[in-house]
Design an enzyme around this catalytic site. Structure first.
Site, short mmCIF file in Angstrom:
data_model
loop_
_atom_site.label_atom_id
_atom_site.label_comp_id
_atom_site.label_asym_id
_atom_site.label_seq_id
_atom_site.Cartn_x
_atom_site.Cartn_y
_atom_site.Cartn_z
N ARG A 86 0.81 -1.22 0.00
CA ARG A 86 0.00 0.00 0.00
C ARG A 86 0.83 1.26 0.00
O ARG A 86 0.62 2.18 -0.80
CB ARG A 86 -0.91 0.03 1.24
CG ARG A 86 -2.05 -0.92 1.20
CD ARG A 86 -2.59 -1.21 2.61
NE ARG A 86 -3.37 -2.43 2.60
CZ ARG A 86 -2.84 -3.65 2.49
NH1 ARG A 86 -1.54 -3.81 2.38
NH2 ARG A 86 -3.62 -4.71 2.46
N THR A 87 1.79 1.34 0.94
CA THR A 87 2.51 2.60 1.12
C THR A 87 3.36 2.94 -0.09
O THR A 87 3.35 4.07 -0.57
CB THR A 87 3.37 2.53 2.40
OG1 THR A 87 2.54 2.16 3.50
CG2 THR A 87 4.02 3.86 2.70
N LYS B 54 24.91 -6.04 -0.93
CA LYS B 54 26.37 -6.22 -0.96
C LYS B 54 27.04 -5.55 0.23
O LYS B 54 28.26 -5.53 0.33
CB LYS B 54 26.95 -5.62 -2.26
CG LYS B 54 26.41 -6.22 -3.54
CD LYS B 54 26.97 -5.47 -4.74
CE LYS B 54 26.36 -5.98 -6.04
NZ LYS B 54 26.80 -5.18 -7.20
N ARG C 139 11.29 3.87 3.99
CA ARG C 139 10.80 2.89 4.97
C ARG C 139 12.00 2.03 5.36
O ARG C 139 12.72 1.53 4.49
CB ARG C 139 9.69 2.02 4.40
CG ARG C 139 9.38 0.82 5.29
CD ARG C 139 8.09 0.13 4.94
NE ARG C 139 6.94 0.94 5.29
CZ ARG C 139 5.69 0.50 5.25
NH1 ARG C 139 5.44 -0.74 4.87
NH2 ARG C 139 4.69 1.28 5.59
N HIS D 265 4.94 6.36 11.71
CA HIS D 265 4.45 6.26 10.33
C HIS D 265 3.49 7.45 10.13
O HIS D 265 2.28 7.29 10.09
CB HIS D 265 3.73 4.92 10.14
CG HIS D 265 3.44 4.57 8.72
ND1 HIS D 265 3.65 5.43 7.66
CD2 HIS D 265 2.93 3.43 8.16
CE1 HIS D 265 3.30 4.83 6.53
NE2 HIS D 265 2.86 3.63 6.81
#
Length: 304
Positions: free
Chosen positions: A55-56, A83, A105, A133
């Site tokens: 969703r985000t 890496k 995020r 959030h």
């Protein structure tokens, strides 16, 4: 307007209301045949996601594209992060590429705050660990306001896994700023240490809170963040803290049921409740695009 959106605490009542009012204007575009605005033409927005998201990430991408920004999607899987590249080196790479805004995020709480020190553009926190959030809290507030026509004085119950929930932390902060009264409902094991200092009441009894609630916001039980037993069994949790049809019937007539998604149907919320007219779950997703358009527009100085 502020330069970064790292926490719901960054917004005072005036700034939060400005975002919600701007989102309402953005939402009016959804009914138009051409949904794009030229406000951020020539600007570059980078979606920097170190955790899985549906969703985000899609919501931020849609928001930036509807404002005519150039969008770069960066997923940690399949990048130099695998890496061993550090967040700082990734940030400096994005800076060199001329990113005007970075939406991040990250599984580590506080990562967006570190990133904001390393890049010249705006940083938007799309969820950091179990910390915050803020755009989810904004879209939740927008949904409440559009359904119930006000925020000040609303009784909001936030129910479930508060301990691991960045959504709960941001919502408590923002709703308090906007004048709502929040009650956190959870078993004692799923309330954080120091919750008494939050601007919210707490309760262990969902049935006692339901009849007086204008909004019930269910939280997902975040099994992926649980490394020990926080409750006896899923069945026991659903019986005490799951939102089922009998509990929904005890809500006031105007009350709504929310969930930030993704849902564990049958555990914290019954399928019949999730699909009922009282549920705003799909609405929240649609509103998320409008709210994130407003945030990007205001942060990147797209003044009309």
């Amino acid at each position: 307007m502020i330069k970064h959106l790292l926490s719901a605490a960054d917004l005072d009542a005036a700034a939060a209301t400005l975002v919600l009012d701007t989102a309402a204007e953005m939402a009016s575009l959804a009914g138009r045949e051409v949904k794009k605005l030229p406000a951020l033409r020539g600007r570059t927005v980078v979606n920097l996601f170190y955790e899985d998201s549906t969703r985000t990430r899609i919501s931020f991408e849609a928001a930036a594209k509807r404002l005519s920004a150039d969008v770069i999607n960066f997923s940690a899987k399949g990048s130099s992060v695998s890496k061993g590249e550090s967040l700082k080196d990734t940030a400096l790479t994005l800076q060199a590429m001329g990113a005007d805004a970075v939406v991040i995020r990250h599984p580590a709480s506080g990562a967006p705050h570190r990133l904001a020190n390393w890049v010249e553009g705006s940083v938007v926190n799309a969820g950091d660990g179990t910390h915050e959030h803020p755009t989810q809290a904004l879209l939740d507030a927008y949904t409440m306001r559009s359904r119930l026509k006000r925020l000040a004085g609303l009784n909001v119950a936030i129910v479930g896994d508060v301990l691991h929930s960045r959504v709960a932390r941001s919502n408590v902060q923002l709703l308090h700023t906007l004048g709502a009264k929040v009650t956190l409902v959870a078993p004692p094991t799923l309330l954080p240490v120091g919750v008494g200092a939050w601007p919210a009441a707490t309760s262990y009894d969902l049935d006692a809170v339901v009849p007086d609630s204008d909004v019930v916001m269910m939280l997902r039980v975040q099994r992926e963040r649980m490394n020990q037993a926080y409750f006896p069994s899923e069945r026991e949790y659903a019986r005490r803290y799951g939102f089922d049809v009998p509990r929904m019937r005890r809500l006031p007539e105007h009350a709504i049921v929310m969930h930030p998604g993704p849902m564990n149907r049958g555990m914290e919320i019954a399928p019949e409740v999730a699909d009922s007219p009282r549920s705003t779950i799909v609405e929240q997703v649609a509103n998320g695009v409008s709210v994130r358009m407003a945030v990007l527009y205001l942060l990147l100085g797209g003044k009309a």
